[in-house]
Write an enzyme that holds these catalytic residues in place. Structure first.
Site, PDB file in Angstrom:
ATOM      1  N   HIS A 246      17.211   6.536 -18.498  1.00  0.00           N
ATOM      2  CA  HIS A 246      16.497   6.139 -17.279  1.00  0.00           C
ATOM      3  C   HIS A 246      17.242   4.997 -16.611  1.00  0.00           C
ATOM      4  O   HIS A 246      18.028   4.282 -17.263  1.00  0.00           O
ATOM      5  CB  HIS A 246      15.071   5.694 -17.619  1.00  0.00           C
ATOM      6  CG  HIS A 246      14.223   6.788 -18.219  1.00  0.00           C
ATOM      7  ND1 HIS A 246      13.790   7.877 -17.498  1.00  0.00           N
ATOM      8  CD2 HIS A 246      13.745   6.970 -19.490  1.00  0.00           C
ATOM      9  CE1 HIS A 246      13.072   8.676 -18.292  1.00  0.00           C
ATOM     10  NE2 HIS A 246      13.031   8.152 -19.504  1.00  0.00           N
TER      11      HIS A 246
ATOM     12  N   ASP B 176      16.436   2.466  -9.100  1.00  0.00           N
ATOM     13  CA  ASP B 176      17.015   2.275  -7.770  1.00  0.00           C
ATOM     14  C   ASP B 176      15.974   1.545  -6.936  1.00  0.00           C
ATOM     15  O   ASP B 176      14.908   2.092  -6.648  1.00  0.00           O
ATOM     16  CB  ASP B 176      17.358   3.660  -7.184  1.00  0.00           C
ATOM     17  CG  ASP B 176      17.662   3.619  -5.685  1.00  0.00           C
ATOM     18  OD1 ASP B 176      17.610   2.536  -5.071  1.00  0.00           O
ATOM     19  OD2 ASP B 176      17.935   4.703  -5.128  1.00  0.00           O
TER      20      ASP B 176
ATOM     21  N   HIS C 106      14.946   0.249  -3.438  1.00  0.00           N
ATOM     22  CA  HIS C 106      15.284   0.360  -2.015  1.00  0.00           C
ATOM     23  C   HIS C 106      15.392  -1.013  -1.360  1.00  0.00           C
ATOM     24  O   HIS C 106      15.965  -1.137  -0.283  1.00  0.00           O
ATOM     25  CB  HIS C 106      14.228   1.199  -1.288  1.00  0.00           C
ATOM     26  CG  HIS C 106      14.274   2.661  -1.630  1.00  0.00           C
ATOM     27  ND1 HIS C 106      13.521   3.601  -0.977  1.00  0.00           N
ATOM     28  CD2 HIS C 106      14.989   3.349  -2.560  1.00  0.00           C
ATOM     29  CE1 HIS C 106      13.766   4.808  -1.481  1.00  0.00           C
ATOM     30  NE2 HIS C 106      14.645   4.673  -2.460  1.00  0.00           N
TER      31      HIS C 106
ATOM     32  N   HIS D  12      12.522   3.601  -7.699  1.00  0.00           N
ATOM     33  CA  HIS D  12      12.352   4.842  -8.465  1.00  0.00           C
ATOM     34  C   HIS D  12      13.506   5.034  -9.430  1.00  0.00           C
ATOM     35  O   HIS D  12      14.567   4.426  -9.288  1.00  0.00           O
ATOM     36  CB  HIS D  12      12.223   6.052  -7.534  1.00  0.00           C
ATOM     37  CG  HIS D  12      13.434   6.334  -6.687  1.00  0.00           C
ATOM     38  ND1 HIS D  12      14.427   7.200  -7.085  1.00  0.00           N
ATOM     39  CD2 HIS D  12      13.798   5.854  -5.475  1.00  0.00           C
ATOM     40  CE1 HIS D  12      15.362   7.252  -6.132  1.00  0.00           C
ATOM     41  NE2 HIS D  12      15.008   6.435  -5.141  1.00  0.00           N
ATOM     42  N   CYS D  13      13.285   5.906 -10.394  1.00  0.00           N
ATOM     43  CA  CYS D  13      14.329   6.258 -11.333  1.00  0.00           C
ATOM     44  C   CYS D  13      15.254   7.270 -10.650  1.00  0.00           C
ATOM     45  O   CYS D  13      14.793   8.129  -9.904  1.00  0.00           O
ATOM     46  CB  CYS D  13      13.700   6.877 -12.577  1.00  0.00           C
ATOM     47  SG  CYS D  13      14.867   7.144 -13.919  1.00  0.00           S
TER      48      CYS D  13
ATOM     49  N   HIS E  80      12.713  13.125 -12.301  1.00  0.00           N
ATOM     50  CA  HIS E  80      12.113  11.868 -12.751  1.00  0.00           C
ATOM     51  C   HIS E  80      11.116  11.334 -11.722  1.00  0.00           C
ATOM     52  O   HIS E  80      10.088  10.771 -12.081  1.00  0.00           O
ATOM     53  CB  HIS E  80      13.203  10.840 -13.051  1.00  0.00           C
ATOM     54  CG  HIS E  80      13.910  11.099 -14.347  1.00  0.00           C
ATOM     55  ND1 HIS E  80      14.040  10.142 -15.333  1.00  0.00           N
ATOM     56  CD2 HIS E  80      14.507  12.212 -14.832  1.00  0.00           C
ATOM     57  CE1 HIS E  80      14.706  10.662 -16.366  1.00  0.00           C
ATOM     58  NE2 HIS E  80      15.004  11.919 -16.076  1.00  0.00           N
TER      59      HIS E  80
ATOM     60  N   MET F 246       8.078   8.584 -11.977  1.00  0.00           N
ATOM     61  CA  MET F 246       8.847   7.328 -12.064  1.00  0.00           C
ATOM     62  C   MET F 246       9.155   6.725 -10.699  1.00  0.00           C
ATOM     63  O   MET F 246      10.282   6.770 -10.207  1.00  0.00           O
ATOM     64  CB  MET F 246      10.153   7.561 -12.821  1.00  0.00           C
ATOM     65  CG  MET F 246       9.921   7.622 -14.315  1.00  0.00           C
ATOM     66  SD  MET F 246      11.462   7.571 -15.236  1.00  0.00           S
ATOM     67  CE  MET F 246      11.413   5.916 -15.922  1.00  0.00           C
TER      68      MET F 246
ATOM     69  N   HIS G 268      -5.136   7.706   6.298  1.00  0.00           N
ATOM     70  CA  HIS G 268      -6.211   7.570   7.283  1.00  0.00           C
ATOM     71  C   HIS G 268      -7.412   7.010   6.536  1.00  0.00           C
ATOM     72  O   HIS G 268      -7.696   7.425   5.420  1.00  0.00           O
ATOM     73  CB  HIS G 268      -6.528   8.951   7.872  1.00  0.00           C
ATOM     74  CG  HIS G 268      -7.730   8.975   8.762  1.00  0.00           C
ATOM     75  ND1 HIS G 268      -7.646   8.764  10.112  1.00  0.00           N
ATOM     76  CD2 HIS G 268      -9.043   9.189   8.500  1.00  0.00           C
ATOM     77  CE1 HIS G 268      -8.860   8.848  10.647  1.00  0.00           C
ATOM     78  NE2 HIS G 268      -9.725   9.094   9.691  1.00  0.00           N
TER      79      HIS G 268
ATOM     80  N   GLU H  79      -5.328   4.889  14.026  1.00  0.00           N
ATOM     81  CA  GLU H  79      -6.266   5.817  13.374  1.00  0.00           C
ATOM     82  C   GLU H  79      -5.635   6.443  12.126  1.00  0.00           C
ATOM     83  O   GLU H  79      -6.268   6.590  11.106  1.00  0.00           O
ATOM     84  CB  GLU H  79      -6.730   6.913  14.343  1.00  0.00           C
ATOM     85  CG  GLU H  79      -5.596   7.748  14.908  1.00  0.00           C
ATOM     86  CD  GLU H  79      -6.085   8.921  15.760  1.00  0.00           C
ATOM     87  OE1 GLU H  79      -5.432   9.217  16.754  1.00  0.00           O
ATOM     88  OE2 GLU H  79      -7.117   9.532  15.417  1.00  0.00           O
ATOM     89  N   THR H  80      -4.381   6.852  12.243  1.00  0.00           N
ATOM     90  CA  THR H  80      -3.647   7.469  11.143  1.00  0.00           C
ATOM     91  C   THR H  80      -2.216   6.973  11.230  1.00  0.00           C
ATOM     92  O   THR H  80      -1.697   6.778  12.323  1.00  0.00           O
ATOM     93  CB  THR H  80      -3.671   9.003  11.285  1.00  0.00           C
ATOM     94  OG1 THR H  80      -5.030   9.460  11.214  1.00  0.00           O
ATOM     95  CG2 THR H  80      -2.871   9.689  10.180  1.00  0.00           C
TER      96      THR H  80
ATOM     97  N   HIS I  53      -4.253  12.512   5.901  1.00  0.00           N
ATOM     98  CA  HIS I  53      -4.969  13.356   6.857  1.00  0.00           C
ATOM     99  C   HIS I  53      -4.294  14.718   7.054  1.00  0.00           C
ATOM    100  O   HIS I  53      -4.458  15.362   8.084  1.00  0.00           O
ATOM    101  CB  HIS I  53      -5.211  12.634   8.185  1.00  0.00           C
ATOM    102  CG  HIS I  53      -6.517  13.008   8.820  1.00  0.00           C
ATOM    103  ND1 HIS I  53      -6.736  14.249   9.379  1.00  0.00           N
ATOM    104  CD2 HIS I  53      -7.692  12.335   8.942  1.00  0.00           C
ATOM    105  CE1 HIS I  53      -7.977  14.293   9.845  1.00  0.00           C
ATOM    106  NE2 HIS I  53      -8.585  13.152   9.586  1.00  0.00           N
TER     107      HIS I  53
END
Lengths: 285, 366
Positions: free
Chosen positions: B111, B114, B116, B151-152, B162, B167, B272, B296-297, B323
């Protein structure tokens, strides 16, 4: 009681759809189909009325009533199994349900009220005895200690829409436990004090009772304003008001509601009471 | 067994060699952060007057079978710290994140992680690959504010596997002086919840029932086939259908401001809040951009996190869902908020309860 014209008409339509017909005479009775029943009553019990109540234009808790079950009630000890339902399908009298073969030893689930009513009509013809769905009142009586009131504790309800929504949500959430939704072998959820098994397990049971909206008058008299027999009560860990053509319990309730995990049923045999027993709402639906 | 022991020893030696070097090259105070499982978030300052620090976190790659719905469907899951999603890590801009990534000896797969939010070496993925029985320490500087996915990403087809096995998680890098609206006025929250959304791809048998597998390796070929169809069998918040409803519903009070951090490491989503709004929404999740208001969304791009700030004005039950209602209701991506407080009749009231329709409202007979 005052009844609006519209309500009467809805009720009449509902009566026309009722599926459980009286047993036909002359058919050979198949005793192997006869389910094991428990005979209860006559007796008196305190009953939380189903439906939607308002007082002075505000939502109100459903009234508690002391109810007399006048007749003896012969009710199935367990829910109708998938294998039993399959026999009705094989006879061409019941609609096929997906997954029946896989769960033969388990309660039939995925049945609509109409499916359950069709099964009752078939069983009545096949056994020569009058079988039907219980009313909500009869089910609640038979459920005894397994009956979940569903009305929030004193002080948590009232007419405040926010507090009311929260209280009802919590009551429904508490009524469910962490058991899986998958139907379990018959008997898994144990027996109540009457020897009936799997009441308020993970399969909700269709009753014959229609949805009623009513106003509580100043003198505590109850006046129904809407009776809808297209919506029937499914009894279980909490009451669910379900359209009669749906077999998937998750279709009940709204986006934030709690829905039945499964829909199944058990039947009662009309020994002493060939007349459909509707208790308080007799003459209304 | 011998090779595992060696791996443990070598991991320990690595730490001994790296730790003093790290201490020498940065003369900053250190703080160890105890992570908590989502939807909750570890205690943190929103705005801080302290200078930059080195914040020490530990994530353990944990492979285990997890139940992902009410029907008992099983996933051979891969997780950070045992939860799906992994925990939210909160730091401030200019802080250093020093992560110890542990891959226990009982794991079956290598494993890595990463971030971001980090710069270089595939977000740290190249520098953090650990085999079962190894651990590694990575330090990166939080130079950009916002909420970010981690994330992996162990390489090739193992990357999506993964991620869709659980993950992923998120980092929140807050501006040192806290969140601001578009005019530069400070924004604060009373509660923060972290919702990680996952799409799962569970194979079915010939009868249509979900299959379960004794191990990750055995589940992989079938799962890969389902993944390639891009049609998830489950879309869920926090690892399971109903993980944030019923007894596990999120809570708040009327008048409280709640920050909802929402991440999706693989697939788009459309959060939403039924009955509410997004007062201030960083849809792309980056706090250097002014938040949009009164949404709203909003949209969470696959592989990103977003943040929405809302002050509850009315008590009751709210559904927070994607939504795409099929995914929300049929596949699982629904959470509930239980909000306590006094009802505001000015904002809404039922003028008349339901009653039978009047004659003029009826359809003509036919």
């Amino acid at each position: 009681m005052t009844l609006r014209l519209e309500a009467t008409r809805v009720a009449l339509i509902g009566l026309l759809v009722l599926g459980a017909m009286p047993a036909r005479q002359g058919l050979p009775a198949d005793r192997s189909l006869l389910p094991d029943v428990v005979v209860l009553g006559p007796d008196t019990f305190v009953y939380r009325m189903p439906g939607d109540f308002s007082r002075a234009g505000k939502p109100a808790d459903a009234p508690l009533r002391t109810v007399r079950i006048e007749h003896t009630l012969a009710i199935m000890r367990r829910q109708v199994s998938a294998a039993e339902y399959q026999r009705c399908v094989d006879a061409g009298a019941c609609a096929p349900i997906a997954g029946l073969a896989r769960q033969a030893d388990r309660p039939v689930v995925g049945v609509s009220w109409r499916d359950a009513a069709a099964y009752a009509a078939w069983l009545s013809r096949a056994t020569g005895a009058p079988w039907r769905l219980p009313t909500d009142e009869e089910w609640s009586f038979a459920a005894g200690s397994r009956f979940k009131d569903g009305v929030p504790p004193q002080g948590a309800s009232g007419s405040d829409p926010g507090r009311r929504a929260l209280a009802l949500y919590d009551a429904a959430a508490t009524a469910r436990d962490d058991t899986v939704a998958e139907p379990q072998p018959i008997g898994t959820f144990g027996a109540n004090e009457h020897g009936l098994v799997d009441l308020a397990g993970n399969v909700w049971e269709w009753t014959d009772s229609c949805f009623v909206r009513a106003m509580i008058e100043g003198n505590d008299e109850i006046r129904p304003t809407v009776v809808n027999c297209g919506i029937r009560i499914a009894a279980g860990r909490h009451r669910a008001y379900m359209p009669d053509f749906l077999g998937d319990g998750r279709s009940g309730g709204c986006s934030a509601g709690m829905q039945p995990s499964n829909l199944g049923f058990r039947l009662v045999r009309d020994d002493d009471s060939p007349r459909r027993e509707r208790g308080f709402w007799a003459g209304i639906w | 067994m011998i090779s595992r022991t060696i791996a443990f020893v070598s991991a320990a030696v690595t730490i001994l060699l790296v730790a003093p070097a790290a201490a020498q090259d940065l003369n900053l105070p250190r703080q160890k952060i105890e992570l908590v499982a989502p939807p909750f978030v570890h205690p943190h300052e929103q705005a801080t007057e302290q200078g930059p620090k080195i914040l020490e976190f530990t994530l353990v790659a944990e492979e285990k079978e997890m139940t992902i719905d009410d029907a008992g469907t099983k996933l051979q899951a891969m997780t950070f710290n045992g939860s799906i999603p992994g925990p939210l890590m909160v730091v401030h801009e200019g802080d250093y994140v020093e992560l110890t990534l542990v891959n226990p000896a009982i794991s079956t797969m290598p494993h890595n992680i990463d971030f971001h939010s980090a710069t270089g070496a595939l977000g740290g993925g190249q520098l953090t690959m650990v085999n079962p029985g190894e651990q590694v320490v990575l330090r990166w500087k939080a130079t950009r504010t916002g909420v970010f996915v981690y994330h992996c990403a162990p390489g090739g087809p193992m990357i999506p596997l993964h991620v869709v096995s659980g993950m992923s998680g998120a980092v929140m890098v807050l501006p040192r002086d806290g969140l601001k609206d578009g005019a530069g006025n400070p924004l604060r929250y009373d509660r923060v919840y972290y919702i990680g959304e996952n799409d799962f791809y569970i194979p079915r048998d010939a009868k249509g029932n979900f299959k379960s597998y004794p191990s990750l390796a055995e589940s992989y070929p079938d799962m890969d086939e389902v993944m390639r169809k891009l049609t998830p069998t489950h879309v869920v918040f926090n690892g399971k259908v109903g993980a944030l409803t019923g007894k596990n519903a999120l809570t708040a009070n009327v008048g409280e401001t709640v920050l909802i951090v929402h991440s999706q490491a693989n697939r788009d989503s459309r959060p939403h809040l039924i009955g509410g709004h997004g007062d201030y929404v960083w849809e792309t999740g980056k706090f250097s951009n002014p938040p949009e208001t009164n949404l709203e969304t909003w949209f969470i791009r696959g592989g990103s996190a977003g943040a929405a700030l809302y002050t509850f004005l009315q008590p009751g039950i709210y559904a927070y869902l994607t939504h795409n209602l099929i995914e929300a209701v049929e596949l699982g991506a629904t959470a509930h908020f239980k909000v306590e407080g006094a009802w505001n009749n000015d904002l809404m009231m039922q003028v008349k309860p339901p009653e039978a329709t009047t004659a003029s409202g009826e359809l003509p007979a036919h």
